[in-house]
Design a protein around this motif. Sequence first.
Motif, PDB file in Angstrom:
ATOM      1  N   LYS A 124      44.417  35.235  31.938  1.00  0.00           N
ATOM      2  CA  LYS A 124      44.100  35.357  33.355  1.00  0.00           C
ATOM      3  C   LYS A 124      42.695  34.846  33.643  1.00  0.00           C
ATOM      4  CE  LYS A 124      44.733  39.726  34.021  1.00  0.00           C
ATOM      5  NZ  LYS A 124      44.813  41.032  34.725  1.00  0.00           N
ATOM      6  N   LEU A 125      42.551  34.254  34.827  1.00  0.00           N
ATOM      7  CA  LEU A 125      41.244  33.880  35.348  1.00  0.00           C
ATOM      8  C   LEU A 125      40.893  34.815  36.491  1.00  0.00           C
ATOM      9  CD1 LEU A 125      41.298  29.974  35.551  1.00  0.00           C
ATOM     10  CD2 LEU A 125      39.853  31.368  34.076  1.00  0.00           C
ATOM     11  N   GLY A 126      39.627  35.173  36.561  1.00  0.00           N
ATOM     12  CA  GLY A 126      39.167  36.011  37.658  1.00  0.00           C
ATOM     13  C   GLY A 126      38.043  35.338  38.419  1.00  0.00           C
ATOM     14  N   LEU A 127      38.069  35.450  39.740  1.00  0.00           N
ATOM     15  CA  LEU A 127      37.055  34.857  40.603  1.00  0.00           C
ATOM     16  C   LEU A 127      36.303  35.983  41.306  1.00  0.00           C
ATOM     17  CD1 LEU A 127      39.387  32.190  42.256  1.00  0.00           C
ATOM     18  CD2 LEU A 127      37.979  31.914  40.208  1.00  0.00           C
ATOM     19  N   LEU A 128      34.984  35.969  41.190  1.00  0.00           N
ATOM     20  CA  LEU A 128      34.189  37.023  41.823  1.00  0.00           C
ATOM     21  C   LEU A 128      33.857  36.646  43.256  1.00  0.00           C
ATOM     22  CD1 LEU A 128      32.778  39.762  41.384  1.00  0.00           C
ATOM     23  CD2 LEU A 128      30.690  38.473  40.871  1.00  0.00           C
ATOM     24  N   GLN A 129      34.368  37.433  44.211  1.00  0.00           N
ATOM     25  CA  GLN A 129      34.057  37.238  45.619  1.00  0.00           C
ATOM     26  C   GLN A 129      32.894  38.138  46.027  1.00  0.00           C
ATOM     27  OE1 GLN A 129      37.564  37.644  48.052  1.00  0.00           O
ATOM     28  NE2 GLN A 129      38.753  36.192  46.841  1.00  0.00           N
ATOM     29  N   VAL A 273      43.178  42.894  41.596  1.00  0.00           N
ATOM     30  CA  VAL A 273      41.869  43.044  42.238  1.00  0.00           C
ATOM     31  C   VAL A 273      41.103  44.186  41.597  1.00  0.00           C
ATOM     32  CG1 VAL A 273      42.535  42.054  44.464  1.00  0.00           C
ATOM     33  CG2 VAL A 273      42.891  44.484  44.054  1.00  0.00           C
ATOM     34  N   GLN A 274      39.801  44.008  41.507  1.00  0.00           N
ATOM     35  CA  GLN A 274      38.927  45.026  40.939  1.00  0.00           C
ATOM     36  C   GLN A 274      37.596  44.992  41.682  1.00  0.00           C
ATOM     37  OE1 GLN A 274      37.515  44.313  36.900  1.00  0.00           O
ATOM     38  NE2 GLN A 274      37.692  46.482  36.413  1.00  0.00           N
ATOM     39  N   VAL A 275      37.282  46.081  42.376  1.00  0.00           N
ATOM     40  CA  VAL A 275      36.013  46.168  43.099  1.00  0.00           C
ATOM     41  C   VAL A 275      34.911  46.538  42.113  1.00  0.00           C
ATOM     42  CG1 VAL A 275      34.734  47.342  44.922  1.00  0.00           C
ATOM     43  CG2 VAL A 275      37.151  46.809  45.249  1.00  0.00           C
ATOM     44  N   LYS A 276      33.848  45.731  42.131  1.00  0.00           N
ATOM     45  CA  LYS A 276      32.700  45.965  41.256  1.00  0.00           C
ATOM     46  C   LYS A 276      31.467  46.179  42.125  1.00  0.00           C
ATOM     47  CE  LYS A 276      32.770  42.962  37.745  1.00  0.00           C
ATOM     48  NZ  LYS A 276      33.240  43.722  36.552  1.00  0.00           N
ATOM     49  N   ASP A 277      30.341  46.499  41.498  1.00  0.00           N
ATOM     50  CA  ASP A 277      29.149  46.778  42.305  1.00  0.00           C
ATOM     51  C   ASP A 277      28.567  45.519  42.938  1.00  0.00           C
ATOM     52  OD1 ASP A 277      28.136  45.561  40.053  1.00  0.00           O
ATOM     53  OD2 ASP A 277      26.731  47.160  39.545  1.00  0.00           O
ATOM     54  N   ASP A 278      28.944  44.335  42.412  1.00  0.00           N
ATOM     55  CA  ASP A 278      28.411  43.088  42.967  1.00  0.00           C
ATOM     56  C   ASP A 278      29.471  42.232  43.655  1.00  0.00           C
ATOM     57  OD1 ASP A 278      29.737  42.566  40.600  1.00  0.00           O
ATOM     58  OD2 ASP A 278      28.279  41.097  39.864  1.00  0.00           O
ATOM     59  N   GLY A 279      30.625  42.816  43.960  1.00  0.00           N
ATOM     60  CA  GLY A 279      31.671  42.065  44.644  1.00  0.00           C
ATOM     61  C   GLY A 279      33.050  42.497  44.188  1.00  0.00           C
ATOM     62  N   THR A 280      34.041  41.659  44.450  1.00  0.00           N
ATOM     63  CA  THR A 280      35.422  41.951  44.062  1.00  0.00           C
ATOM     64  C   THR A 280      35.955  40.838  43.187  1.00  0.00           C
ATOM     65  OG1 THR A 280      35.853  43.186  46.105  1.00  0.00           O
ATOM     66  CG2 THR A 280      37.763  42.388  44.899  1.00  0.00           C
ATOM     67  N   MET A 281      36.509  41.223  42.026  1.00  0.00           N
ATOM     68  CA  MET A 281      37.125  40.260  41.133  1.00  0.00           C
ATOM     69  C   MET A 281      38.604  40.136  41.500  1.00  0.00           C
ATOM     70  SD  MET A 281      36.329  38.208  38.649  1.00  0.00           S
ATOM     71  CE  MET A 281      34.816  38.886  37.956  1.00  0.00           C
ATOM     72  N   VAL A 282      39.026  38.899  41.773  1.00  0.00           N
ATOM     73  CA  VAL A 282      40.428  38.600  42.079  1.00  0.00           C
ATOM     74  C   VAL A 282      40.954  37.739  40.941  1.00  0.00           C
ATOM     75  CG1 VAL A 282      42.017  37.520  43.705  1.00  0.00           C
ATOM     76  CG2 VAL A 282      39.974  38.698  44.558  1.00  0.00           C
ATOM     77  N   SER A 283      42.006  38.187  40.274  1.00  0.00           N
ATOM     78  CA  SER A 283      42.445  37.482  39.070  1.00  0.00           C
ATOM     79  C   SER A 283      43.951  37.328  39.002  1.00  0.00           C
ATOM     80  CB  SER A 283      41.934  38.211  37.818  1.00  0.00           C
ATOM     81  OG  SER A 283      42.436  39.530  37.761  1.00  0.00           O
ATOM     82  N   GLY A 284      44.383  36.384  38.147  1.00  0.00           N
ATOM     83  CA  GLY A 284      45.804  36.147  37.960  1.00  0.00           C
ATOM     84  C   GLY A 284      46.056  34.999  37.005  1.00  0.00           C
ATOM     85  N   ASN A 285      47.319  34.793  36.705  1.00  0.00           N
ATOM     86  CA  ASN A 285      47.755  33.715  35.825  1.00  0.00           C
ATOM     87  C   ASN A 285      48.236  32.525  36.642  1.00  0.00           C
ATOM     88  OD1 ASN A 285      47.589  34.714  32.986  1.00  0.00           O
ATOM     89  ND2 ASN A 285      48.914  36.327  33.796  1.00  0.00           N
ATOM     90  N   SER A 286      48.427  31.407  35.957  1.00  0.00           N
ATOM     91  CA  SER A 286      49.041  30.213  36.542  1.00  0.00           C
ATOM     92  C   SER A 286      49.960  29.596  35.509  1.00  0.00           C
ATOM     93  CB  SER A 286      47.988  29.175  36.955  1.00  0.00           C
ATOM     94  OG  SER A 286      47.083  29.684  37.896  1.00  0.00           O
TER      95      SER A 286
END
Length: 296
Positions: A124-129, A273-286
């Motif tokens: 999985k790849l995760g993108l920090l928003q 989705v995972q809320v962190k102290d510096d944003g939200t990580m959105v992740s998934g496979n392709s």
Amino acid sequence: MSQKQEIKSLAYYILDVFTSEKYKGNPLAVVVTNEDLLLSTYKDISKEFGYSETSFIQFSKELNTLKVRSFTPTGFEINGAGHNLLGAVHAFVFDDKQFNSDLNHLPKIIMKDKIVEVAVAGSKLGLLQQPAIIKQAIPTASLLKALSLLEDEIGYDDLMPNVVATEVSHLMVPLKDEKALAKIKSDKRLLSELAKQYHFQGVYCFFITKDTPEFSIKSRFFNPGIGIDEDPATGSAAGPLAGFLHKAGIIKENNEYKITQGEAMDRASDIRVQVKDDGTMVSGNSVIVMKGNIFV
């Protein structure tokens, strides 16, 4: 005798994003370029593929940088980091012969001149928003005709419709149950007018189900203003939704939650989705389903 004009071709990939199963998730075209293209060329290619978004990747070995640009079929350039970016990075990794890269050695990722933080968890790849910002509430009455819903079908506990932003502003619409989610019929004109009036892009309708050890979320997304009647997976909306639920005390920081989207289109997606102290990580496979060349 006239000399034949040289025809230029670009490699492309078709991936299904936010899924590990072919022909599910959100289909994305990813075109490999060696240089910046004319704006009209980006738009023409995106229109030709016709997916909700088409991404273009340009890799600099010297700078170890992957530049990504994404467009809708109507020529609108996407600012948010969702399936368009996650799929683009996966395509880069899949083409390991050309780019000599893998998930453990990713280059610097740049989209719209901004560096995007990318995390890896297995395949999985995760993108920090950015941290979510709740902008303003929207009157429920204004959504009834636009979504073909009844007033008592909108709302979850104390949650009511609100515009929420990370990189992009979307309208979050909590619903009473799965039946309300399934019955939605969007009115393109009314939704587009509401988006202009309240300064948001798309509409993310969702309900929360507690049939799992904690709970999961089911959703549908509509963004007719930029040519997306309905989207099977929308990472740029999943981040704001997670932030919205976290600020309401419904989900916990650092816990991972599942959002299922696209079931109404028979393209079920699995967004984490995972809320962190510096944003939200959105992740998934392709998963890659096609590759070839497009002529420009």
